[in-house]
Design a protein around this motif. Structure first.
Motif, PDB file in Angstrom:
ATOM      1  N   GLN A  50      -6.472  15.684   3.308  1.00 29.92           N
ATOM      2  CA  GLN A  50      -6.260  16.914   4.235  1.00 29.92           C
ATOM      3  C   GLN A  50      -5.146  16.426   5.158  1.00 29.92           C
ATOM      4  O   GLN A  50      -4.225  17.382   5.241  1.00 29.92           O
ATOM      5  CB  GLN A  50      -7.605  17.006   5.107  1.00 29.92           C
ATOM      6  N   LEU A  51      -5.066  15.456   5.703  1.00 28.48           N
ATOM      7  CA  LEU A  51      -4.112  14.693   6.617  1.00 28.48           C
ATOM      8  C   LEU A  51      -2.986  14.037   5.974  1.00 28.48           C
ATOM      9  O   LEU A  51      -2.152  13.579   6.607  1.00 28.48           O
ATOM     10  CB  LEU A  51      -4.624  14.054   7.744  1.00 28.48           C
ATOM     11  N   GLY A  52      -2.974  13.881   4.861  1.00 26.00           N
ATOM     12  CA  GLY A  52      -2.105  12.892   4.092  1.00 26.00           C
ATOM     13  C   GLY A  52      -2.124  11.481   4.521  1.00 26.00           C
ATOM     14  O   GLY A  52      -1.121  10.560   4.318  1.00 26.00           O
ATOM     15  N   LEU A  53      -3.401  10.881   5.157  1.00 21.81           N
ATOM     16  CA  LEU A  53      -3.482   9.731   5.589  1.00 21.81           C
ATOM     17  C   LEU A  53      -3.454   8.679   4.318  1.00 21.81           C
ATOM     18  O   LEU A  53      -3.851   8.841   3.504  1.00 21.81           O
ATOM     19  CB  LEU A  53      -4.815   9.335   6.289  1.00 21.81           C
ATOM     20  N   THR A  54      -2.674   7.511   4.805  1.00 23.99           N
ATOM     21  CA  THR A  54      -2.698   6.254   4.076  1.00 23.99           C
ATOM     22  C   THR A  54      -4.043   5.583   4.528  1.00 23.99           C
ATOM     23  O   THR A  54      -3.905   5.269   5.764  1.00 23.99           O
ATOM     24  CB  THR A  54      -1.632   5.412   4.118  1.00 23.99           C
ATOM     25  N   VAL A  55      -4.869   5.185   3.778  1.00 23.58           N
ATOM     26  CA  VAL A  55      -6.012   4.289   4.432  1.00 23.58           C
ATOM     27  C   VAL A  55      -6.289   2.941   3.745  1.00 23.58           C
ATOM     28  O   VAL A  55      -6.058   2.972   2.412  1.00 23.58           O
ATOM     29  CB  VAL A  55      -7.459   5.107   4.097  1.00 23.58           C
ATOM     30  N   LEU A  56      -6.203   2.081   4.460  1.00 21.20           N
ATOM     31  CA  LEU A  56      -6.582   0.727   4.037  1.00 21.20           C
ATOM     32  C   LEU A  56      -7.670   0.078   4.424  1.00 21.20           C
ATOM     33  O   LEU A  56      -7.980   0.254   5.779  1.00 21.20           O
ATOM     34  CB  LEU A  56      -5.378  -0.216   4.678  1.00 21.20           C
ATOM     35  N   LEU A  57      -8.802  -0.104   3.751  1.00 22.66           N
ATOM     36  CA  LEU A  57     -10.090  -0.391   3.988  1.00 22.66           C
ATOM     37  C   LEU A  57     -10.559  -1.853   3.529  1.00 22.66           C
ATOM     38  O   LEU A  57     -10.114  -2.225   2.434  1.00 22.66           O
ATOM     39  CB  LEU A  57     -11.061   0.598   3.766  1.00 22.66           C
ATOM     40  N   ILE A  58     -11.182  -2.635   4.221  1.00 22.03           N
ATOM     41  CA  ILE A  58     -11.794  -3.913   3.726  1.00 22.03           C
ATOM     42  C   ILE A  58     -13.217  -3.587   3.670  1.00 22.03           C
ATOM     43  O   ILE A  58     -14.069  -2.870   4.339  1.00 22.03           O
ATOM     44  CB  ILE A  58     -11.405  -5.025   4.525  1.00 22.03           C
ATOM     45  N   THR A  59     -13.723  -4.319   2.548  1.00 16.80           N
ATOM     46  CA  THR A  59     -15.158  -4.137   2.397  1.00 16.80           C
ATOM     47  C   THR A  59     -15.772  -5.490   1.364  1.00 16.80           C
ATOM     48  O   THR A  59     -14.882  -6.088   0.745  1.00 16.80           O
ATOM     49  CB  THR A  59     -15.389  -2.945   1.602  1.00 16.80           C
ATOM     50  N   HIS A  60     -16.855  -5.639   1.488  1.00 20.23           N
ATOM     51  CA  HIS A  60     -17.412  -6.664   0.710  1.00 20.23           C
ATOM     52  C   HIS A  60     -18.201  -5.830  -0.653  1.00 20.23           C
ATOM     53  O   HIS A  60     -18.936  -6.474  -1.233  1.00 20.23           O
ATOM     54  CB  HIS A  60     -18.363  -7.648   1.432  1.00 20.23           C
ATOM     55  N   GLU A  61     -18.142  -4.514  -0.371  1.00 19.95           N
ATOM     56  CA  GLU A  61     -19.264  -3.607  -1.345  1.00 19.95           C
ATOM     57  C   GLU A  61     -18.518  -2.862  -2.519  1.00 19.95           C
ATOM     58  O   GLU A  61     -17.420  -2.332  -2.121  1.00 19.95           O
ATOM     59  CB  GLU A  61     -20.006  -2.548  -0.692  1.00 19.95           C
ATOM     60  N   MET A  62     -18.575  -3.515  -3.578  1.00 22.53           N
ATOM     61  CA  MET A  62     -17.977  -2.901  -4.884  1.00 22.53           C
ATOM     62  C   MET A  62     -17.955  -1.315  -4.984  1.00 22.53           C
ATOM     63  O   MET A  62     -17.086  -0.862  -5.318  1.00 22.53           O
ATOM     64  CB  MET A  62     -18.514  -3.470  -6.107  1.00 22.53           C
ATOM     65  N   ASP A  63     -19.025  -0.700  -4.518  1.00 23.54           N
ATOM     66  CA  ASP A  63     -19.261   0.785  -4.494  1.00 23.54           C
ATOM     67  C   ASP A  63     -18.418   1.331  -3.693  1.00 23.54           C
ATOM     68  O   ASP A  63     -17.967   2.743  -3.727  1.00 23.54           O
ATOM     69  CB  ASP A  63     -20.785   0.991  -4.167  1.00 23.54           C
ATOM     70  N   VAL A  64     -17.957   0.504  -2.504  1.00 21.13           N
ATOM     71  CA  VAL A  64     -16.853   1.286  -1.909  1.00 21.13           C
ATOM     72  C   VAL A  64     -15.691   1.721  -2.374  1.00 21.13           C
ATOM     73  O   VAL A  64     -15.160   2.797  -2.671  1.00 21.13           O
ATOM     74  CB  VAL A  64     -16.627   0.580  -0.630  1.00 21.13           C
ATOM     75  N   VAL A  65     -15.094   0.594  -3.206  1.00 19.40           N
ATOM     76  CA  VAL A  65     -13.992   0.618  -4.250  1.00 19.40           C
ATOM     77  C   VAL A  65     -14.068   1.744  -5.262  1.00 19.40           C
ATOM     78  O   VAL A  65     -13.287   2.504  -5.389  1.00 19.40           O
ATOM     79  CB  VAL A  65     -13.617  -0.649  -4.797  1.00 19.40           C
ATOM     80  N   LYS A  66     -15.251   1.621  -5.687  1.00 22.66           N
ATOM     81  CA  LYS A  66     -15.516   2.516  -7.071  1.00 22.66           C
ATOM     82  C   LYS A  66     -15.785   4.144  -6.403  1.00 22.66           C
ATOM     83  O   LYS A  66     -15.205   4.970  -7.065  1.00 22.66           O
ATOM     84  CB  LYS A  66     -16.943   2.109  -7.508  1.00 22.66           C
ATOM     85  N   SER A  67     -16.107   4.304  -5.249  1.00 29.33           N
ATOM     86  CA  SER A  67     -16.200   5.697  -4.692  1.00 29.33           C
ATOM     87  C   SER A  67     -14.757   6.143  -4.223  1.00 29.33           C
ATOM     88  O   SER A  67     -14.759   7.483  -4.451  1.00 29.33           O
ATOM     89  CB  SER A  67     -17.219   5.642  -3.583  1.00 29.33           C
ATOM     90  N   VAL A 124       0.885  -1.105  -0.011  1.00 27.23           N
ATOM     91  CA  VAL A 124       0.047   0.002   0.029  1.00 27.23           C
ATOM     92  C   VAL A 124       1.068   1.288  -0.114  1.00 27.23           C
ATOM     93  O   VAL A 124       1.743   1.324   0.866  1.00 27.23           O
ATOM     94  CB  VAL A 124      -0.858  -0.020   1.153  1.00 27.23           C
ATOM     95  N   ARG A 125       0.845   2.021  -0.891  1.00 28.27           N
ATOM     96  CA  ARG A 125       1.502   3.325  -1.101  1.00 28.27           C
ATOM     97  C   ARG A 125       1.129   4.294  -0.187  1.00 28.27           C
ATOM     98  O   ARG A 125       0.099   4.624  -0.063  1.00 28.27           O
ATOM     99  CB  ARG A 125       1.651   3.731  -2.419  1.00 28.27           C
ATOM    100  N   GLU A 126       2.202   5.193   0.057  1.00 27.05           N
ATOM    101  CA  GLU A 126       1.855   6.436   0.986  1.00 27.05           C
ATOM    102  C   GLU A 126       0.647   7.222   0.368  1.00 27.05           C
ATOM    103  O   GLU A 126       0.921   7.742  -0.871  1.00 27.05           O
ATOM    104  CB  GLU A 126       3.243   7.072   1.261  1.00 27.05           C
ATOM    105  N   GLY A 127      -0.295   7.590   1.075  1.00 23.95           N
ATOM    106  CA  GLY A 127      -1.195   8.604   0.741  1.00 23.95           C
ATOM    107  C   GLY A 127      -2.290   7.961  -0.209  1.00 23.95           C
ATOM    108  O   GLY A 127      -3.016   8.829  -0.472  1.00 23.95           O
ATOM    109  N   GLU A 128      -2.327   6.599  -0.327  1.00 21.15           N
ATOM    110  CA  GLU A 128      -3.554   6.329  -1.225  1.00 21.15           C
ATOM    111  C   GLU A 128      -4.628   5.607  -0.157  1.00 21.15           C
ATOM    112  O   GLU A 128      -4.293   5.258   0.759  1.00 21.15           O
ATOM    113  CB  GLU A 128      -3.052   5.343  -2.059  1.00 21.15           C
ATOM    114  N   VAL A 129      -5.601   5.375  -0.829  1.00 16.93           N
ATOM    115  CA  VAL A 129      -6.923   4.732  -0.455  1.00 16.93           C
ATOM    116  C   VAL A 129      -6.944   3.337  -0.999  1.00 16.93           C
ATOM    117  O   VAL A 129      -7.262   3.364  -2.182  1.00 16.93           O
ATOM    118  CB  VAL A 129      -8.205   5.560  -0.579  1.00 16.93           C
ATOM    119  N   TYR A 130      -6.544   2.540  -0.348  1.00 20.84           N
ATOM    120  CA  TYR A 130      -6.482   1.144  -0.922  1.00 20.84           C
ATOM    121  C   TYR A 130      -7.564   0.223  -0.226  1.00 20.84           C
ATOM    122  O   TYR A 130      -7.794   0.027   0.911  1.00 20.84           O
ATOM    123  CB  TYR A 130      -5.088   0.329  -0.439  1.00 20.84           C
ATOM    124  N   GLY A 131      -8.457  -0.527  -1.077  1.00 15.35           N
ATOM    125  CA  GLY A 131      -9.483  -1.281  -0.914  1.00 15.35           C
ATOM    126  C   GLY A 131      -9.233  -2.657  -0.884  1.00 15.35           C
ATOM    127  O   GLY A 131      -8.524  -3.278  -2.017  1.00 15.35           O
TER     128      GLY A 131
END
Length: 367
Positions: free
Chosen positions: A219-236, A52-59
């Motif tokens: 805003q905060l430069g957060l790297t976000v790793l999220l897990i989900t079973h909802e494809m719309d979350v990835v799309k959004s 997971v790269r710095e500063g990305e949202v990874y689903g």
């Protein structure tokens, strides 16, 4: 499949590519988790490599039982892996002593820099909203004045400054999750882990929480790793994504990369299109448009240029990460060998072309 076999699963796209635009802030290597109970072994994670790269949202997406929750709990060492390593911000967490509530001092310090948002909020019902947000700061030994100041700042950030004195029972589900996010940010983390944070919320509230996570990411430069079973979350909200099945990552990459990968399961799930050939002497094609190509009249140009009738069997278009993306399933008269030139025209326009059914001639033409 043995835990040391990290080869791609047959029939799946293995698209993990770490580009040079960002350094990996979360890395797992050969991550394996085996649960043992009553003489039985269940492999929840089977040699997972994740970057997971710095500063990305990874689903990370997958069905129940795919291993998503085990993965995210191993990333912050709430669960200790059976094998493999977890590195966060350059620190090998698996080299530190302890796990879960019995973590050693160094591991506790490392985990204080990793925020965690839970599916069911995990708020203390006897504490006010502000007190819930202050809890991590209390554990870190911060003074009462400092805790109060920080909690109010965070509640302002998530849009709940006016609810500081309320109790969890007085809040809606979306408000409770905002409190959970504020609490996760109390230690000024660089990494935020989200464990199905929106699965208990209605669609409108889900959209607002996802937008909040994206705003905090920027805003905060957060790297976000999220897990989900909802494809719309990835799309959004996701910049990159991985598909998990049976404890393994079978496909991963940036969303734009996946959309341009022939046969990508994630791309097909993000933009599902249906429709079958109306006869044996027909060629069915899935066309993926990205960016400017999504607004060009390519299909009508194809029809005029080659004087052929084109049937549209299905289509979907949306915005992913600020980029307009669409998929269309079309049918051309004649077999594939009769349509090599029209298909070549589409590829020349920079479009991703997948021949439904993938006859051998089509595979050779794509090389």
């Amino acid at each position: 499949m043995p835990a040391h076999d990290f080869s791609p699963v047959p029939g799946h796209t293995h698209a993990r590519v770490l580009d040079s635009d960002g350094n990996p802030v979360i890395t797992t290597t050969g991550l394996t988790k085996v649960y043992r109970s009553r003489g039985r072994e269940v492999t929840a994670l089977d040699g997972v490599d994740l970057h997971v790269r710095e500063g990305e949202v990874y689903g990370v997406i997958g069905q129940s039982g795919a291993g998503k929750s085990s993965l995210i709990r191993c990333v912050n060492l709430l669960e200790r892996p059976t094998a493999g390593t977890v590195t966060v911000a350059g620190q090998d967490l698996t080299a530190l002593a302890g796990r879960g509530q019995r973590a050693g001092k160094e591991l506790r310090q490392a985990r204080s820099r990793i925020g965690m948002v839970f599916q069911h909020f995990n708020l203390l019902s006897t504490r006010t909203v502000r007190d819930n947000v202050e809890l991590p700061l209390e554990i870190l030994g911060k003074s009462g004045k400092e805790r109060s100041r920080k909690a109010l700042e965070l509640l302002e950030l998530v849009g709940l400054a006016d609810q500081a004195g309320a109790y969890p029972a007085q809040l809606s589900g979306g408000q409770k999750q905002r409190v959970g996010i504020a609490r996760a940010l109390a230690g000024d983390p660089k990494v935020l882990l989200s464990d199905e944070a929106t699965s208990a919320l209605d669609p409108e509230t889900t959209r607002s929480i996802l937008q909040l996570l994206r705003d905090l990411n920027r805003q905060l430069g957060l790297t976000v790793l999220l897990i989900t079973h909802e494809m719309d979350v990835v799309k959004s909200v996701c910049d990159s994504a991985a598909l998990m099945e049976n404890g393994r990552i079978v496909e991963s990459g940036t969303v734009s990369e996946l959309l341009g990968t022939p046969g990508s399961e994630l791309a097909s799930a993000l933009f599902p299109v249906g429709g079958a050939a109306t006869g044996e002497d027909r060629t069915v094609i899935d066309v993926t448009f990205q960016g400017e190509a999504a607004t060009r009249p390519v299909i009508s140009q194809l029809s005029r240029t080659y004087n052929i009738d084109i049937s549209i069997l299905g289509a979907a278009i949306d915005t992913v990460g600020g980029l307009q993306v669409g998929r269309m399933r079309i049918e051309l008269p004649g077999r594939y060998e009769d349509n090599v030139v029209p298909v070549g025209f589409l590829r020349e326009q920079g479009l991703q072309i997948d021949i439904v059914g993938e006859p051998q001639l089509a595979k050779e033409g794509a090389k």
